[in-house]
Motif scaffolding. Structure first.
Motif, mmCIF file in Angstrom:
data_model
loop_
_atom_site.group_PDB
_atom_site.id
_atom_site.type_symbol
_atom_site.label_atom_id
_atom_site.label_comp_id
_atom_site.label_asym_id
_atom_site.label_seq_id
_atom_site.Cartn_x
_atom_site.Cartn_y
_atom_site.Cartn_z
ATOM 1 N N CYS A 1 4.818 -9.529 -39.427
ATOM 2 C CA CYS A 1 3.558 -8.890 -39.809
ATOM 3 C C CYS A 1 3.480 -8.700 -41.311
ATOM 4 C CB CYS A 1 3.423 -7.540 -39.097
ATOM 5 S SG CYS A 1 1.780 -6.814 -39.317
ATOM 6 N N LEU B 1 1.605 -6.477 -42.679
ATOM 7 C CA LEU B 1 1.410 -5.050 -42.958
ATOM 8 C C LEU B 1 2.700 -4.281 -42.675
ATOM 9 C CD1 LEU B 1 -2.146 -4.074 -41.617
ATOM 10 C CD2 LEU B 1 -1.433 -4.563 -43.956
ATOM 11 N N CYS C 1 2.721 -0.701 -41.404
ATOM 12 C CA CYS C 1 2.195 0.603 -40.981
ATOM 13 C C CYS C 1 3.361 1.592 -40.893
ATOM 14 C CB CYS C 1 1.494 0.482 -39.638
ATOM 15 S SG CYS C 1 0.088 -0.633 -39.704
ATOM 16 N N PHE D 1 3.922 4.129 -39.139
ATOM 17 C CA PHE D 1 4.356 4.588 -37.802
ATOM 18 C C PHE D 1 5.019 3.482 -36.989
ATOM 19 C CE2 PHE D 1 0.082 2.927 -37.058
ATOM 20 C CZ PHE D 1 0.302 2.107 -35.964
ATOM 21 N N CYS D 2 5.054 2.257 -37.510
ATOM 22 C CA CYS D 2 5.428 1.104 -36.690
ATOM 23 C C CYS D 2 6.923 0.795 -36.777
ATOM 24 C CB CYS D 2 4.619 -0.105 -37.136
ATOM 25 S SG CYS D 2 4.953 -1.590 -36.164
ATOM 26 N N ALA E 1 7.247 -4.091 -36.128
ATOM 27 C CA ALA E 1 7.012 -5.225 -37.033
ATOM 28 C C ALA E 1 8.205 -5.517 -37.938
ATOM 29 C CB ALA E 1 5.790 -4.932 -37.892
ATOM 30 N N GLY F 1 2.221 -9.113 -34.249
ATOM 31 C CA GLY F 1 1.993 -8.740 -35.644
ATOM 32 C C GLY F 1 0.972 -9.668 -36.291
ATOM 33 N N LYS G 1 -4.362 -0.967 -43.560
ATOM 34 C CA LYS G 1 -4.933 -1.480 -42.310
ATOM 35 C C LYS G 1 -6.454 -1.365 -42.348
ATOM 36 C CE LYS G 1 -3.127 -1.347 -37.724
ATOM 37 N NZ LYS G 1 -2.179 -0.657 -36.881
HETATM 38 S S1 SF4 Z 1 1.146 -1.568 -36.203
HETATM 39 FE FE1 SF4 Z 1 0.505 -3.719 -36.018
HETATM 40 S S2 SF4 Z 1 -0.429 -4.183 -38.008
HETATM 41 FE FE2 SF4 Z 1 0.795 -2.343 -38.320
HETATM 42 S S3 SF4 Z 1 2.809 -3.086 -39.008
HETATM 43 FE FE3 SF4 Z 1 2.932 -2.834 -36.781
HETATM 44 S S4 SF4 Z 1 2.450 -4.879 -35.983
HETATM 45 FE FE4 SF4 Z 1 1.733 -4.845 -38.126
#
Ligand code: SF4
Length: 387
Positions: free
Chosen positions: A73, A75, A77, A79-80, A83, A120, A201
């Motif tokens: 990915c 990005l 994020c 909280f993620c 990825a 992602g 995002k």
């Molecule tokens: S939530 Fe989705 S867009 Fe954001 S880092 Fe994770 S995989 Fe990527």
């Protein structure tokens, strides 16, 4: 005055209860007042009234399989935990169409009706990867419904990969066999919250525009709310209001699927996870506020099946599905199983005093209520992983 009336009066909820029983829409201010109520059972009592008005005593579930094609990915994020950045090789995965189709076929032969697939924002996979993958599912599993991609993935595919307008991108994916969009990527719509949990995002407006376009094409999708991080209850109400407004416009959402932030292996781990009280309160208030939504789904991957079962008395009428191999929440520390059997889902529903019915991707019921004890849907093997 009845016992319940006196409890409602004690909590200052008589006016809201009158609106609930009169099937009138609640205001944002009233939803905020509900978030101040500490008596969970009062909220459950009200939410259950709406739940039963809309869905009677039925609780649905779907036989589905989760697939993630890639966790690469562009990005990051906050909280993620799922990825991996393109340069970050450790823990990275990308599957080809053959492997994903093999997994889909295995589950299809055991009775699933839906593939639920997200990934992602991969910088390099060509647009044909996605269309060929969907076509491969459809060729191999003709009756399978493909529910795939968040609105964020759709914008990525349209703007960076296919370089086509959103509508044309969605049309090409639909031509390939896409049946429904997933509801992910909504998080909390407020821009300041987004800056803290998923900087970079797409905005609320951009997320909503994808679903609006899909609905205008005559299609359906779900929507989500990721709560329990830095947001306030006002942010949650604002989030629900924007969903309710789009639903007024398009009537394209099948259900809301709220889930709590999972705090392990990500940049917001210091926040911890919200309580079961908060999970149930949020579900009940969503049920009460979203008067134009037919269904509220308890995401047992996040709640755990025991709490999802309790949620069936707090506004919820759907237990999502068998899922089978969830990754996103488990990479963030979720301790729930990665899949459920039909027997477990049906047992949980029956124990809660509800009637289990299998549904399809569009929340349409696929069969009549079955007598207790007859838990294996026709066409399912008794030894398969799904039963
Ligand atoms: S939530 Fe989705 S867009 Fe954001 S880092 Fe994770 S995989 Fe990527």
């Amino acid at each position: 005055m009845s016992f319940m009336d006196s409890i409602l009066a004690r909590h200052g909820l008589t006016d809201i209860a009158d609106k609930v029983f009169g099937a009138q829409r609640l205001t944002d201010a009233e939803a905020l007042r509900l978030y101040d109520v500490k008596d969970l059972n009062v909220l459950g009592y009200l939410a259950n009234h709406v739940r039963e008005r809309k869905n009677g005593n039925i609780a649905t579930y779907i036989l589905n399989l989760y697939l993630n094609y890639s966790n690469v990915c562009i990005l990051s994020c906050q909280f993620c935990a799922f990825a991996r950045r393109p340069h970050e090789k450790e823990g990275q995965f990308t599957y080809d169409a053959d492997e994903l189709t093999r997994q889909a076929k295995l589950a299809y032969d055991q009775g699933i009706t839906e593939i639920h697939m997200v990934g992602g924002l991969h910088p390099k996979l060509p647009f044909s990867y996605y269309t060929d993958l969907i076509k491969s599912f459809k060729t191999t599993c003709p009756n399978l419904k493909v529910k795939a991609f968040t609105a964020i993935e759709i914008r990525h595919l349209a703007e960076r990969i296919a370089k086509k307008p959103i509508r044309e991108t969605l049309e090409l994916l639909r031509e390939a066999g896409l049946n429904s969009l997933t509801g992910g990527g909504a998080e909390i719509f407020d821009p300041e919250v987004r800056d803290q949990i998923c900087r970079g995002k797409e905005s609320a407006g951009e997320w909503l525009e994808v679903h609006r376009t899909w609905h205008q094409m005559g299609e359906r999708s779900t929507c989500t709310m990721l709560y329990g991080h830095v947001e306030t209850t006002a942010h949650r109400v604002d989030h629900l209001r924007r969903l309710r407004e789009l639903q007024d416009e398009t009537h394209g959402f099948t259900a809301l699927v709220p889930f709590a932030f999972e705090p392990e292996h990500n940049k917001l781990s210091h926040l911890g996870r919200v309580s079961a009280f908060e999970d149930l309160r949020n579900l009940a208030i969503a049920r009460l506020y979203l008067d134009n939504f037919d269904h509220i789904t308890a995401y047992w991957i996040s709640l755990g099946l025991p709490l999802a079962q309790v949620a069936l008395s707090y506004g919820v009428d759907d237990l999502h599905g068998t899922i089978h191999q969830e990754k996103i929440f488990h990479m963030a520390g979720s301790q729930t199983p990665q899949g459920q059997t039909v027997a477990n889902l049906e047992r949980a529903i029956r124990e809660a005093g509800r009637i289990p019915i299998q549904r399809n991707t569009f929340y349409q019921r696929l069969n009549e209520p079955k007598p207790a004890g007859q838990t294996v849907p026709s066409g399912m093997t008794k030894t398969g992983v799904l039963v």
